[in-house]
Design an enzyme around this catalytic site. Structure first.
Site, mmCIF file in Angstrom:
data_model
loop_
_atom_site.group_PDB
_atom_site.id
_atom_site.type_symbol
_atom_site.label_atom_id
_atom_site.label_comp_id
_atom_site.label_asym_id
_atom_site.label_seq_id
_atom_site.Cartn_x
_atom_site.Cartn_y
_atom_site.Cartn_z
ATOM 1 N N LYS A 239 0.834 -1.190 0.000
ATOM 2 C CA LYS A 239 0.000 0.000 0.000
ATOM 3 C C LYS A 239 0.881 1.256 0.000
ATOM 4 C CE LYS A 239 -3.733 -1.900 2.940
ATOM 5 N NZ LYS A 239 -4.896 -1.722 2.054
ATOM 6 N N ARG A 313 -10.203 -11.543 2.659
ATOM 7 C CA ARG A 313 -11.091 -12.616 2.189
ATOM 8 C C ARG A 313 -10.399 -13.973 2.233
ATOM 9 N NH1 ARG A 313 -11.704 -9.461 -3.363
ATOM 10 N NH2 ARG A 313 -11.400 -7.825 -1.818
#
Length: 462
Positions: A239, A313
């Site tokens: 990120k 996820r």
């Protein structure tokens, strides 16, 4: 113990008078001309959340007018503990029990402050006498659970890693005599939690699966799951710094699951509760999982990694695969899963995905009744093709830039038994700015709604 709510009003207690816009003129009509002139001079119009401080003899504070909504807004009293002059107050009005409960809860939530790292701890708040008719158990249950969620999220990752998150679950289990089992490190591989291990193995702080069980085994089974990514660098798909800044909150789903669990156990709901939390840190090292790696999962499906920053996820899919083995009556997961949900709905409104209309309708109704709303988005099956992989059973990200929250939910759905009602809440878990009763920082969103739904469904079984 809610220290800013007192058993009853004392002789020195200052009255708070709730007034609606429509009711202000009638209230003023019964007051002396000096009071009418004072209120007019302050510009007070009884707008919700606004106050007017009325003077008494000798320059004392005699009364506070509080603007309220006719619908008994939970947050009408939320700002008052921090903004009123220090002292003791009581509500000078007959309130319906539901309104009294909301007033007390709003006050209690407005007394929250995260002071763990402050050298000066004594945050000063005004105190309120318990409003007559308020459900004290409900207020204490909700306020303590909300404080738990906020504290866990606000704690920086240096002090809230996978081990510390497991400690928080153990402390909760010890308080309510729940069984807590934690599977750590390479034992995850031995016990078939491969996706959790893959995401967390790059960190020196070992990944783990937290498994909490509480309640009589003969009661209906309810399973909660919370994403416990204690810090998310994005992995090798790193990120940027601005995207990493708030990633201490990426375990907010786990905090929510523990918050709901606390409420269930405090209320002694007649359920067999299970809480599953995959706790990891998504870090960068020579052992980090890579883009286009193919990961095994607990269900047996293979997953190609399209992006290492879609790690939530991956850890949730192992937990969901385990959750269905008990055949619970309902599975609810919380996760700070996608920025796409925030783009669609903003920071205040969790996205709800659900495979069962009755469950979805119940959660939405509870959210509205509690002032804790959520918004249902579709599990739109044609988008499932975006998860196709040429080398594995599915990819962990979509093939295009659209419908990110829906695609993420569709990925999770692949690990859920279609016969088991399941709800997935994609939450922000953070207040970007302060509002009455909701300071900037970690926040419980959807927690009260989920508990109220479960209480309405199962409390009758006592």
């Amino acid at each position: 113990m809610l220290t800013h709510l007192r058993p009853k009003a004392g002789t020195d207690s200052i009255p708070l008078t709730p007034v609606t816009k429509d009711g202000l003129e009638g209230w003023l009509a019964d007051q002396p001309a000096t009071i009418r002139a004072w209120v007019a001079g302050t510009g007070f119009k009884a707008e919700p959340g606004k106050t007017a401080l009325l003077p008494g003899d000798g320059g004392t504070l005699a009364r506070v007018l509080v603007g309220v909504d006719a619908d008994a807004d939970l947050w009408a009293y939320g700002a008052l503990p921090a903004t009123l002059p220090a002292g003791a107050y009581h509500i000078d009005a007959g309130l319906a029990p539901e309104t009294a409960t909301k007033a007390a809860l709003g006050w209690a939530l407005g007394c929250y402050a995260f002071t763990r790292y402050k050298s000066k701890k004594d945050k000063s708040f005004a105190t309120l006498a318990w409003p007559e008719g308020a459900d004290r158990d409900a207020v204490e249950r909700t306020a303590t659970a909300t404080s738990l969620v906020r504290d866990l999220i606000n704690t920086p990752a240096s002090d809230m890693g996978p081990a510390e998150l497991a400690d928080a679950a153990r402390a909760l289990g010890e308080e309510f005599k729940a069984k807590v089992k934690v599977t750590v490190g390479d034992d995850l591989l031995k016990k078939n939690w491969p996706a959790i291990h893959a995401v967390g193995r790059a960190s020196p702080r070992e990944p783990r699966l937290i498994d909490v069980n509480w309640g009589d085994k003969s009661n209906p089974r309810v399973t909660l799951i919370g994403k416990g990514v204690c810090f998310d660098t994005g992995g090798l798909d790193l990120k940027p710094s601005n995207g990493m800044l708030l990633m201490k909150k990426d375990m907010g789903g786990a905090a929510h699951a523990l918050g709901v669990a606390r409420m269930i156990m405090m209320a002694e709901l007649p359920v067999r509760l299970r809480v599953l939390i995959p706790a990891v840190e998504n870090s960068v090292s020579g052992d980090a999982f890579r883009p286009l790696d193919v990961l095994a999962t607990r269900k047996g499906l293979s997953v190609e990694v399209g992006n290492t920053d879609a790690e939530g996820r991956l850890v949730l899919c192992d937990a969901l695969a385990e959750a269905v083995t008990d055949k619970p009556e309902v599975i609810i997961d919380f996760a700070t899963l996608t920025g796409a949900a925030r783009v669609a709905l903003g920071a205040e409104l969790p996205a709800l995905f659900c495979n069962d209309d009755a469950l979805a309708e119940g959660l939405l109704k509870s959210g509205l009744s509690e002032g804790d709303p959520m918004w249902r988005l579709p599990l739109y099956q044609p988008y499932a093709k975006m998860l196709e992989s040429k080398v594995a059973d599915l990819n962990n990200v979509g093939s295009g830039p659209f419908a990110g929250a829906i695609v993420a939910a569709l990925f999770l759905e692949r690990f859920v038994d279609k016969t088991i009602p399941w709800a997935h809440l994609d939450v922000m878990a953070w207040n970007p700015s302060s509002r009455p009763g909701r300071p900037e920082g970690g926040e419980a969103l959807g927690m009260r709604a989920v508990y109220t739904y479960l209480e309405g469904r199962y409390a009758k079984n006592r």
